[in-house]
Design a protein around this motif. Structure first.
Motif, PDB file in Angstrom:
ATOM      1  N   MET A   1      45.645  39.600  37.337  1.00  0.00           N
ATOM      2  CA  MET A   1      46.170  38.402  36.715  1.00  0.00           C
ATOM      3  C   MET A   1      46.104  38.562  35.200  1.00  0.00           C
ATOM      4  O   MET A   1      45.040  38.746  34.638  1.00  0.00           O
ATOM      5  CB  MET A   1      45.278  37.245  37.173  1.00  0.00           C
ATOM      6  N   ALA A   3      46.988  36.953  31.554  1.00  0.00           N
ATOM      7  CA  ALA A   3      47.423  35.730  30.867  1.00  0.00           C
ATOM      8  C   ALA A   3      48.272  36.100  29.666  1.00  0.00           C
ATOM      9  O   ALA A   3      48.261  37.229  29.214  1.00  0.00           O
ATOM     10  CB  ALA A   3      46.205  34.944  30.406  1.00  0.00           C
ATOM     11  N   MET A  29      39.285  37.566  35.292  1.00  0.00           N
ATOM     12  CA  MET A  29      40.686  37.463  35.735  1.00  0.00           C
ATOM     13  C   MET A  29      41.580  38.520  35.083  1.00  0.00           C
ATOM     14  O   MET A  29      42.714  38.224  34.694  1.00  0.00           O
ATOM     15  CB  MET A  29      41.237  36.057  35.433  1.00  0.00           C
ATOM     16  N   ASP A  60      37.921  32.795  39.968  1.00  0.00           N
ATOM     17  CA  ASP A  60      38.640  34.059  40.158  1.00  0.00           C
ATOM     18  C   ASP A  60      38.564  34.482  41.628  1.00  0.00           C
ATOM     19  O   ASP A  60      39.566  34.900  42.219  1.00  0.00           O
ATOM     20  CB  ASP A  60      38.023  35.131  39.250  1.00  0.00           C
ATOM     21  N   SER A  64      42.484  34.487  43.027  1.00  0.00           N
ATOM     22  CA  SER A  64      43.113  35.772  42.714  1.00  0.00           C
ATOM     23  C   SER A  64      43.996  36.250  43.868  1.00  0.00           C
ATOM     24  O   SER A  64      43.632  36.126  45.034  1.00  0.00           O
ATOM     25  CB  SER A  64      42.014  36.806  42.459  1.00  0.00           C
ATOM     26  N   THR A  65      45.155  36.815  43.508  1.00  0.00           N
ATOM     27  CA  THR A  65      45.963  37.455  44.556  1.00  0.00           C
ATOM     28  C   THR A  65      45.503  38.904  44.742  1.00  0.00           C
ATOM     29  O   THR A  65      45.965  39.592  45.639  1.00  0.00           O
ATOM     30  CB  THR A  65      47.469  37.466  44.190  1.00  0.00           C
ATOM     31  N   TYR A  66      44.613  39.358  43.859  1.00  0.00           N
ATOM     32  CA  TYR A  66      44.128  40.742  43.921  1.00  0.00           C
ATOM     33  C   TYR A  66      42.971  40.889  44.905  1.00  0.00           C
ATOM     34  O   TYR A  66      42.591  41.989  45.239  1.00  0.00           O
ATOM     35  CB  TYR A  66      43.669  41.213  42.535  1.00  0.00           C
ATOM     36  N   GLY A 122      52.400  42.612  40.643  1.00  0.00           N
ATOM     37  CA  GLY A 122      51.324  42.083  41.487  1.00  0.00           C
ATOM     38  C   GLY A 122      50.258  43.137  41.702  1.00  0.00           C
ATOM     39  O   GLY A 122      50.144  44.080  40.913  1.00  0.00           O
ATOM     40  N   ASP A 166      51.523  32.543  44.181  1.00  0.00           N
ATOM     41  CA  ASP A 166      50.908  33.330  43.102  1.00  0.00           C
ATOM     42  C   ASP A 166      50.665  32.368  41.945  1.00  0.00           C
ATOM     43  O   ASP A 166      51.617  31.883  41.329  1.00  0.00           O
ATOM     44  CB  ASP A 166      51.875  34.458  42.694  1.00  0.00           C
ATOM     45  N   SER A 168      49.107  32.962  39.095  1.00  0.00           N
ATOM     46  CA  SER A 168      48.739  33.651  37.836  1.00  0.00           C
ATOM     47  C   SER A 168      49.280  32.951  36.605  1.00  0.00           C
ATOM     48  O   SER A 168      48.723  33.106  35.511  1.00  0.00           O
ATOM     49  CB  SER A 168      49.282  35.078  37.827  1.00  0.00           C
ATOM     50  N   HIS A 255      57.361  40.465  32.954  1.00  0.00           N
ATOM     51  CA  HIS A 255      56.645  39.959  34.140  1.00  0.00           C
ATOM     52  C   HIS A 255      56.980  38.509  34.467  1.00  0.00           C
ATOM     53  O   HIS A 255      56.465  37.963  35.430  1.00  0.00           O
ATOM     54  CB  HIS A 255      55.126  40.122  33.962  1.00  0.00           C
TER      55      HIS A 255
END
Ligand code: AMP
Ligand code: MG
Length: 335
Positions: A1, A3, A29, A60, A64-66, A122, A166, A168, A255
């Protein structure tokens, strides 16, 4: 993610003589945070550093998508049509996202997850590959926050069709607001929270002056201050196309994805800065205004009284455009 990194906290807000500023910082993040606090007469709790770090870690871990087991990824795996119980934070994030989605007429859309992944922004590195028309068309079929029903009373959500969320584009700002809530709850009134360039300001700095920040001139390798803004009890966020992108055959792919086309934006807007009461709103809207572009963005910002500053590529340089509500920030100088 990642910023938006378009904001610099200026050195001139550094330690003042009148009252020291305590600084708490660390990684979070995929970026960094820095919290400056001017302790009141009662001082700061000795474990404030730990409390801030723990709060950010838990946000986080959930958003988080991670992280495969994050609450957000569990929602993404939830079958269509089955209610999913959400935490208070995820409920607030989704409701704030819906407001930003509506205000930006769908330009801020956190269901762009499959497209973010397809373009390689991603968790999975796709080696700067440009997706095929067929892949884009297929991904576009599962996009749209309207497909997520939110039941606020029951604290649950339900996917009406297959979508992947998502967050983010809003979580860093939301996290800055949550740190601000923590500081408020401890009776601290003067602070500046910076989470990867998304900010929440309150009260004054250690010199008893209003907090000041700089807006950067968009550039990959330079950090030049374009504007100095004085901030009173607001959230501010900048989204830009110049720090997280790739280039293929001379084309710049940012992005920020346009939900209408499924492609990275290419409307000439290099950065969008938004000032609103909270950092979460500013974060989501700055991403949305990047997509809306100059004319629609300024029109909506003026209709809704939102403070918006756009830096638009024109010729070899950048031209500033701002909404009426941004004017006071451009004319004011704190010191
Ligand atoms: P920000 O840096 O706050 O502008 O957020 C950008 C991130 O939000 C990207 O890395 C994507 O994960 C996601 N994103 C990209 N385009 C959009 C969009 N149009 N609406 C919502 N989120 C987006
Ligand atoms: Mg944003």
């Amino acid at each position: 993610m990642l910023a938006g990194l378009g904001i610099l906290v200026l050195a001139l807000t550094g330690c003042g003589r009148s009252q020291p500023e305590l600084v708490f910082s660390g990684p979070t993040m995929g970026t960094t945070y820095q919290v400056k606090v001017v302790p009141g007469p009662a001082g700061c709790p000795p474990d404030l550093d730990h409390r801030i770090a723990t709060l950010l870690q838990s946000l986080d871990a959930a958003m988080s998508t991670y992280k495969p087991d994050s609450e957000l990824n569990r929602l993404n795996r939830q079958p269509v049509g089955e209610p999913f119980a959400v935490s208070a934070d995820l409920l607030r994030l989704l409701m704030l996202s819906k407001q930003a989605f509506q205000l930006t007429r769908g330009a801020f859309d956190p269901t762009l997850g499959p497209l973010v992944d397809l373009w390689g922004f991603g968790p999975v590195d796709t080696g700067d590959r440009v997706p095929s028309e067929g892949e884009l068309k297929e991904a576009l079929e599962s996009i749209g926050l309207d497909y997520l029903a939110i039941d606020e009373g029951a604290s649950s959500v339900l996917k009406r069709r297959y979508i992947e969320v998502d967050l983010s584009g809003i979580v860093p700002g939301y996290a800055a607001d949550r740190v601000s809530e923590l500081l408020d709850s401890l009776g601290l009134k003067n602070y500046l929270v910076d989470l990867g360039g998304e900010l929440r300001a309150s009260g004054q700095n250690g010199k008893g002056k209003v907090w000041q920040i700089g807006i950067e001139v968009p550039s990959v390798d330079r950090s030049e201050v374009e504007r100095v803004l004085a901030l009173r009890d607001v959230g501010v966020a900048t989204s830009g196309d110049y720090r997280n992108f790739f280039e293929r055959d001379g084309v710049h792919y940012s992005h920020i994805i346009d939900p209408a086309s499924g492609r990275p934006v290419s409307n000439g807007v290099a950065s969008a800065t938004v000032i609103t009461p909270t950092a979460a709103e500013a974060d989501a809207l700055s991403t949305g205004f990047m997509v809306l572009g100059k004319d629609s963005g300024l029109k909506i910002a003026d209709e809704r009284g939102i403070a918006l500053l756009l830096l638009v590529k024109e010729g070899a340089g950048f031209v500033e455009y701002s909404s009426a509500a941004f004017a006071p920030y451009l004319s004011e100088r704190a010191e």
